[in-house]
Design an enzyme around this catalytic site. Structure first.
Site, mmCIF file in Angstrom:
data_model
loop_
_atom_site.group_PDB
_atom_site.id
_atom_site.type_symbol
_atom_site.label_atom_id
_atom_site.label_comp_id
_atom_site.label_asym_id
_atom_site.label_seq_id
_atom_site.Cartn_x
_atom_site.Cartn_y
_atom_site.Cartn_z
ATOM 1 N NE ARG A 161 105.255 -51.238 -66.479
ATOM 2 C CZ ARG A 161 106.062 -52.021 -65.424
ATOM 3 N NH1 ARG A 161 105.791 -51.908 -64.196
ATOM 4 N NH2 ARG A 161 106.866 -52.976 -65.780
ATOM 5 C CG HIS A 198 106.164 -57.988 -67.153
ATOM 6 N ND1 HIS A 198 105.466 -56.997 -66.721
ATOM 7 C CD2 HIS A 198 106.700 -58.587 -65.913
ATOM 8 C CE1 HIS A 198 105.639 -56.882 -65.283
ATOM 9 N NE2 HIS A 198 106.215 -57.977 -64.965
ATOM 10 C CG ASN A 239 108.740 -55.606 -65.432
ATOM 11 O OD1 ASN A 239 108.548 -54.476 -64.637
ATOM 12 N ND2 ASN A 239 108.983 -56.440 -64.431
ATOM 13 C CD GLU A 240 110.744 -56.358 -61.156
ATOM 14 O OE1 GLU A 240 110.691 -55.466 -60.211
ATOM 15 O OE2 GLU A 240 110.278 -57.132 -61.375
ATOM 16 C CG ASN A 253 109.228 -52.437 -61.302
ATOM 17 O OD1 ASN A 253 108.720 -51.332 -61.579
ATOM 18 N ND2 ASN A 253 109.074 -53.405 -61.869
ATOM 19 C CE1 TYR A 269 105.453 -54.415 -55.441
ATOM 20 C CE2 TYR A 269 107.119 -54.487 -56.880
ATOM 21 C CZ TYR A 269 105.842 -54.551 -56.662
ATOM 22 O OH TYR A 269 105.054 -54.539 -57.891
ATOM 23 C CD GLU A 286 106.014 -53.909 -61.180
ATOM 24 O OE1 GLU A 286 105.959 -54.587 -60.208
ATOM 25 O OE2 GLU A 286 106.157 -54.307 -62.265
ATOM 26 C CD1 TRP A 342 101.833 -55.751 -58.043
ATOM 27 C CD2 TRP A 342 102.219 -55.056 -60.170
ATOM 28 N NE1 TRP A 342 101.692 -56.692 -58.749
ATOM 29 C CE2 TRP A 342 102.075 -56.300 -60.087
ATOM 30 C CE3 TRP A 342 102.592 -54.229 -61.246
ATOM 31 C CZ2 TRP A 342 102.198 -57.013 -61.425
ATOM 32 C CZ3 TRP A 342 102.765 -55.144 -62.440
ATOM 33 C CH2 TRP A 342 102.593 -56.281 -62.453
ATOM 34 C CD1 TRP A 362 106.098 -62.600 -60.537
ATOM 35 C CD2 TRP A 362 106.100 -63.818 -62.723
ATOM 36 N NE1 TRP A 362 105.826 -61.718 -61.608
ATOM 37 C CE2 TRP A 362 106.008 -62.359 -62.373
ATOM 38 C CE3 TRP A 362 106.197 -64.661 -63.620
ATOM 39 C CZ2 TRP A 362 105.620 -61.552 -63.884
ATOM 40 C CZ3 TRP A 362 106.087 -64.153 -65.034
ATOM 41 C CH2 TRP A 362 105.877 -62.664 -65.040
ATOM 42 C CG PHE A 375 100.786 -57.505 -55.053
ATOM 43 C CD1 PHE A 375 101.569 -56.412 -54.270
ATOM 44 C CD2 PHE A 375 101.255 -58.846 -55.086
ATOM 45 C CE1 PHE A 375 102.681 -57.029 -53.596
ATOM 46 C CE2 PHE A 375 102.516 -59.058 -54.530
ATOM 47 C CZ PHE A 375 103.455 -57.889 -53.932
#
Length: 531
Positions: A96, A141, A186-187, A327, A329, A408, A456, A464, A472
């Site tokens: 991806r 994204h 994405n998100e 995604n 986490y 993710e 991920w 970011w 990661f």
């Protein structure tokens, strides 16, 4: 009627796809990595690319840890062949990645398509395919040409919808003959929060108590931005289904930030708060794309603040995703703030719990002084393997007809441990993925239709506002030499896949030659000229 037929065709295509045994007792179609190419690409002005909103934002003092930028990053733009060889060597069957809007349409819909950008992503797609690796392509994204922000304010403006559709159409036209899986956004739920509520992503909008930005309204702007992104998604899907899907045979999905919420106590109010938190986060991004409108929980508490869809827009939105990308986490505790006084007074909570934009929910990471799990390097993110099963079960119950991809899931060590455990001998990351895969396997045994699991991420990247602090990657890279360095987790994942899947062994070893441009001879590519 044609749109309905295309939607049914998408369902049939999904149901007819075969499965491979990727994990023990975990029948998924794909095991792979996800990356955000924009933050490993570098080359921010090479070959006709324009500045993106992020290229500009990172240069504002205090926006990014250490003043880091992604100007060079991992230089994937010039080292993509090396990176694809690494991906291939690990034995995955899908990859991806995202496409830079500013590299394809540097000036948005008012400008021309950038031929060099088309060529670059053609090379990536071709070199994946000839190695038996299927591309999963994310169209948007977080980044877009800075000119669109300057022109009309980015996602706060409905004009952004048409610009996005032009970008998506360009991707379908030039790459769609070889891409079968598209993720439109994405998100969008997390982007709305971080860019327009907390102000830590561009354009950096917020208001008290969430922050002290120079512009913004944290109670309203996230709702407006999300509204425009949802409509942009639905318009792009309609375009694809009507003009491209019949010939290209691909499917359209969306990826949402999928935090799991558990009640802080056995009190019914906290149980309701956990359900409300899920509606105000995950369902915010998915209910409109499945059922055509916002979650009723949001309408109840937001009232007129929440934008409304016209009847035509509801029809456009309804069933506008063929699959759901999660995604995942984090898992946190949820505490009711409607009938309880919630005032954030320490570093383990977030401000604004008493407001509708947060669903009147306080998120907490410890109960009676005991953390919900072992800490990682991200705020409010702890190792809670059961959470991935719980969020998949929630999606299965709320959206029973939609297949799920975990697009993710990954681990980064606490910052204070970054120089010890996670340099190369990253045993914690190995333990993390083993535990999360085992939990996901249980969800599948219980009936969840999970089609893939994407780690991920392949290599450390610019992350970011955290810059390069969060690690990661299964690979690290030297920021001076740019050498890629495998961690213990890379060897583990390779061995894990070799032991659990013999799929396509022969085809993986037969790699056709590529020409001097990095493309496969005799493969048809889209022209870099728009009609």
């Amino acid at each position: 009627m044609e749109m309905q037929n295309n939607q049914q065709k998408s369902k049939n295509q999904i149901s007819q796809m075969g499965f491979s045994l990727v994990f023990p007792l975990l029948h998924t179609k794909y095991a792979s990595f996800a990356t955000f190419l924009i933050w490993i690409e570098g080359a921010i002005l090479d070959d006709g690319k324009s500045l993106s909103n992020w290229d500009v934002f990172v240069r504002k003092r205090g926006s990014v840890n250490n003043g880091d930028t992604a100007d060079i990053a991992a230089d994937h733009y010039h080292r993509y062949l090396e990176d694809i060889e690494i991906i291939h060597s690990l034995g995955v069957d899908a990859y991806r990645f995202s496409i830079s809007w500013a590299r394809i349409l540097p000036r948005g819909k008012l400008g021309d398509v950038n031929p060099a950008g088309i060529m670059f992503y053609n090379k990536i797609i071709d070199n994946l395919l000839i190695r038996g690796i299927k591309p999963f392509v994310t169209i948007h994204h977080y980044d877009f040409p800075q000119e669109l922000l300057d022109r009309y304010g980015g996602w706060l403006s409905p004009f952004m919808q048409d610009d996005y559709v032009r970008f998506a159409e360009t991707c379908f036209k030039y790459f769609g003959d070889r891409v079968r899986y598209w993720i439109t956004m994405n998100e969008a739920n997390l982007l709305s929060e971080l860019a327009y509520e907390k102000g830590i992503y561009p354009p950096g909008h917020c208001s008290p108590p969430f922050g002290n930005c120079s512009a913004g309204n944290s109670d309203i702007e996230p709702l407006i931005a999300m509204h425009n992104m949802l409509l942009a998604h639905s318009k792009a899907v309609k375009l694809y289904r009507e003009q491209f899907q019949h010939k290209q045979g691909g499917m359209m999905g969306v990826a949402v930030s999928a935090m799991m919420y558990e009640p802080l106590s056995d009190d019914e109010l906290d149980k309701e708060a956990a359900n409300r938190a899920l509606a105000f986060s995950l369902a915010w991004g998915l209910d409109p794309l499945v059922y055509g409108d916002y979650p009723p929980e949001m309408r109840r508490y937001h009232g007129k603040e929440l934008p409304t869809f016209t009847s035509e827009e509801k029809q456009l939105l309804s069933n506008s995703t063929d699959f759901i990308g999660l995604n995942h986490y984090a898992t946190v505790y949820a505490k009711d703030c409607i009938y309880s006084n919630c005032m954030c007074s320490n570093t383990t909570c977030l401000p604004g719990e008493n407001r509708a934009i947060k669903g009147f929910v306080s998120t907490i990471t410890e109960r009676d002084g005991v953390p919900i799990g072992e800490p990682t390097g991200m705020f409010q993110t702890f190792i809670v393997p059961r959470g991935i099963k719980e969020i998949v079960d929630y999606a299965k119950k709320r959206y029973p007809d939609k297949p799920v991809f975990i697009v993710e899931n990954g681990y980064c060590p606490p910052w204070e441990h970054g120089e010890v455990d996670d340099l190369q001998h990253d045993t914690k990351r190995v333990e993390y993925h083993k535990a999360y895969i085992a939990s996901l396997a249980q969800a599948i045994r219980d009936g969840a239709d999970v089609r893939g699991y994407f780690i991920w991420t392949l290599m450390d990247a610019f992350v970011w506002s955290s810059g390069y602090d969060l690690k990661f990657g299964l690979y690290s890279f030297d920021r001076v030499t740019l050498n890629r360095i495998p961690r213990l987790s890379a060897k583990w994942y390779r061995d894990f896949l070799r032991k659990t899947s013999l799929k396509d062994l022969e085809s993986r070893s037969a790699i056709p030659a590529i020409n001097q441009d990095g493309l496969v001879p005799n493969v048809k590519h889209g022209s870099a000229e728009m009609a």
